[in-house]
Design a protein around this motif. Structure first.
Motif, PDB file in Angstrom:
ATOM      1  N   CYS A  62      66.033  56.763 118.097  1.00 31.55           N
ATOM      2  CA  CYS A  62      64.638  55.776 118.712  1.00 31.55           C
ATOM      3  C   CYS A  62      65.421  54.625 119.808  1.00 31.55           C
ATOM      4  N   HIS A  63      66.872  55.039 119.361  1.00 30.46           N
ATOM      5  CA  HIS A  63      67.250  54.214 121.050  1.00 30.46           C
ATOM      6  C   HIS A  63      67.633  55.192 122.038  1.00 30.46           C
ATOM      7  N   LYS A  64      67.776  56.660 122.119  1.00 30.08           N
ATOM      8  CA  LYS A  64      67.991  57.405 122.916  1.00 30.08           C
ATOM      9  C   LYS A  64      66.804  57.852 123.540  1.00 30.08           C
ATOM     10  N   ILE A  65      65.400  56.806 122.482  1.00 35.29           N
ATOM     11  CA  ILE A  65      64.097  57.640 122.958  1.00 35.29           C
ATOM     12  C   ILE A  65      63.392  56.672 124.128  1.00 35.29           C
ATOM     13  N   MET A  66      64.329  54.715 123.523  1.00 34.61           N
ATOM     14  CA  MET A  66      63.912  53.947 124.592  1.00 34.61           C
ATOM     15  C   MET A  66      64.737  53.741 126.286  1.00 34.61           C
TER      16      MET A  66
END
Lengths: 448, 186
Positions: free
Chosen positions: B17-21
């Protein structure tokens, strides 16, 4: 078979990988484009006469020329891969089998527009294609085709895939932009157009998958050469998604201008109507475009053979013609109930209406209910006129074209198949058991 | 007493999720909501409960209502519990022309449920969905990320039997793509 520019080499080994794509001439257009000036790339696309392949058919080069360039404000290119127009499956087909042509087309187009970050908005249902694209993008980064200083040109681009989550309305470009911002996909009032204020209020161009892929052969062969393919203002090739009651459903790349009759009956395309049935009607460009009965589809009002092109399919206006739209070519045989098919489409638009504009939100629901009355055998002759009245009050009265798209199938079905609606009224509940087909003979046999 | 598990992503899901954000400009992390909700559905049994949506809101630093309004707009998010396998049969135009209606009836009979219902053993939920861009290979259904195309009753029956034999939870964003997300570029 005519010339193919997009899916000509799908049988080549490894064409879905970077190595296989490059071995078959991939990324040559990118190298060429990066040696040009961005505005020269735009000029080539203008010269090519390429028109948006998502459905509207707006000239791509012109759309690009509208992008605002305020200093210090980032510009974005967004690929519309939210392919959800019923009858259309060409973009999924292309992305799944040859993802790098889209990536190459996007790098060239982003360079032309001066965008340093671009997104592919793919519909969430195509999650497996999302991962195919992720993998292909990773390969492109590793090979220096994305990221900083692409191929030593000094041009930087980051490309990301973004997935939707099930909403037809996100195929409308401003609905798509809202969705990309993390909101409900409610289309925006235009102006301002996305070219001025798009995603995060920055200048944005939204183009269909096939449109961006077509930029690759345009740069390879030059815009002038591309414009020689096709007919009149319908230049180049088009992917047609053929479905319904035909012998060979699938995706076909045609040179625009192929006769419709040849497309349906020739062995190299649809291969004729299955089970030796007769052709009844076709929805030629995705569910939104007007349905045409066989005789009006195959011949223009002047009696000439109709061609698969933007102009020829729309000849005669909405009274006699239709549209090329997204190229979703849905074929119906003689047993098909146009009324029930229309109910199916109308239910779809009711389900997919975002609910912002009352003519669409309420009108699609009413039309679905009235059509259901026909299927249930409770409709009256006045209901036919009521349907006509409702559709005419949706058309052109909504923020986005979903309202128009919901009204055109209704208008055209009544215009060309009024007698079938009347038959539903006359036979009433006897029509109820007809599940798929409109088998008049069978029904009459049971009545006698 | 039922065990109450704290709502929290696995470490891998959180990393993903942090990668995508980070793919969206500074301050625009709300844009990640759709992919993050897909991941949430995969992490928490195929549906989004209010506490799960609240958790996603805290992750994206937005108000819970911003998540609710999005989750209720898009059809791929289930706001009620579903079976391990959600069967999504395309019902639109071309699939209907090719017999989707009969296919739905066949599945209803085979699983002894109606459209929208879940089997008593919690294995299957049957949904009908709008056009999945698979019109040339109609009729079809989607289970998780997989398209099952050119279906006949026999073929459909075999496919469902296979899922049942495996008995695994199937989500659109596959679990193994969360555990190993090296294909996702930051």
């Amino acid at each position: 078979m005519g010339r193919q520019l997009l899916i000509n080499d799908l049988d080549k080994e490894g064409i879905a990988t970077l190595a296989g794509y490059k071995a078959n001439g991939g990324y040559a257009a990118l190298e060429k484009a990066l040696k040009m000036k961005p505005e020269e790339v735009v000029t080539e696309v203008q010269k090519s006469g390429l028109r948006g392949r998502g459905g509207a058919g707006f000239p791509t080069g012109m759309k690009w020329s509208f992008i605002a360039k305020p200093p210090g404000v980032p510009r974005y290119l967004v690929c519309n891969a939210d392919e959800s127009e019923p009858g259309t499956f060409k973009d999924r087909y292309l992305m799944q089998r040859k993802p790098h042509i889209l990536i190459e087309g996007m790098i060239i187009s982003s360079f032309a527009l001066g965008a340093n970050t671009s997104y592919i908005y793919i519909r969430g249902e195509m999650m497996y294609v999302f991962h195919i694209l992720e993998k292909a993008i990773q390969e492109a980064y590793d090979a220096g085709l994305l990221g900083k200083n692409i191929l030593g040109s000094g041009y930087d681009l980051d490309l990301y895939v973004h997935c939707g989550a099930g909403a037809y309305i996100c195929g409308e470009e401003t609905g798509l932009i809202e969705s990309l911002e993390g909101k409900r996909g409610n289309p925006r009032i235009k102006p301002p157009f996305p070219a001025v204020k798009g995603v995060w209020q920055c200048p944005t161009v939204v183009n269909n998958v096939e449109t961006l892929a077509a930029v690759v052969p345009i740069i390879n062969m030059t815009g002038d050469e591309y414009a020689k393919i096709g007919i009149g203002k319908s230049t180049g090739t088009k992917l047609i998604s053929a479905s319904g009651h035909i012998n060979k459903p699938g995706v076909y790349e045609i040179e625009l201008g192929v006769p419709v009759e040849e497309f349906i009956y020739s062995e190299q395309y649809c291969g004729g109507i299955r089970n030796g049935k007769k052709l009844k009607a076709v929805v030629a460009g995705g569910s939104s475009v007007p349905i045409l009965p066989a005789e009006k589809l195959l011949k223009t009002p002047k009696g000439e053979p109709r061609l698969m092109s933007y102009e020829s399919l729309s000849e005669g206006g909405f009274a006699e013609g239709t549209m090329l739209g997204s190229g979703g070519f849905i074929v119906m045989d003689e047993d098909t109930s146009v009324v029930k098919n229309l109910w199916n489409f109308t239910r779809f638009y009711h389900h997919e209406s975002c609910g912002q504009c009352s003519p669409c939100r309420e009108g699609t629901g009413w039309m679905e209910k009235i059509l259901h009355k026909f299927l249930d055998g409770h409709a009256t002759m006045a209901d036919i006129d009521l349907l006509w009245d409702i559709q005419s009050k949706i058309d052109g009265r909504t923020i986005c074209p979903l309202g128009d798209a919901a009204s055109w199938p209704v208008a055209s079905a009544i215009r060309h198949f009024r007698s079938e609606f009347e038959e539903y009224v006359k036979k009433g509940e006897n029509m109820r058991d007809i599940q798929h087909y409109y088998r008049v003979n069978q029904l009459e046999a049971t009545n006698s | 007493m039922a065990e109450i598990k704290p709502i929290k992503f696995s470490d891998e899901a959180l990393q993903l999720c942090h990668k995508i954000m980070k793919r969206y400009p500074e301050g625009k992390q709300k844009s990640a909501i759709l992919p993050v909700l897909h991941i949430a559905q995969a992490e928490f049994g195929g549906w989004l409960s209010a506490p799960v949506m609240d958790y996603v809101a805290s992750l994206l630093k937005i108000q819970p209502v911003e998540v609710y309004e999005v989750a209720s707009f898009y059809t791929m998010y289930n706001l009620k519990p579903v079976g391990k396998c959600v069967i999504e049969v395309c019902r639109t135009g071309p699939c209907w022309l090719m017999g989707a209606e009969d296919l739905v009836k066949f599945i209803e009979k085979k699983l002894n449920i109606k459209e929208g219902e879940t089997t008593a053993d919690g294995m299957f939920t049957l949904k009908t969905v709008e056009c999945l861009a698979s019109c040339g290979t109609a009729p079809m259904m989607q289970i998780g990320e997989t398209y099952h195309e050119n279906l006949t009753f026999e073929k459909c029956s075999d496919i469902l039997d296979n899922y049942k034999a495996k008995g695994e939870h199937v989500s659109h964003w596959r679990k193994e793509r969360i555990t190993n997300h090296s294909d996702i570029k930051q």
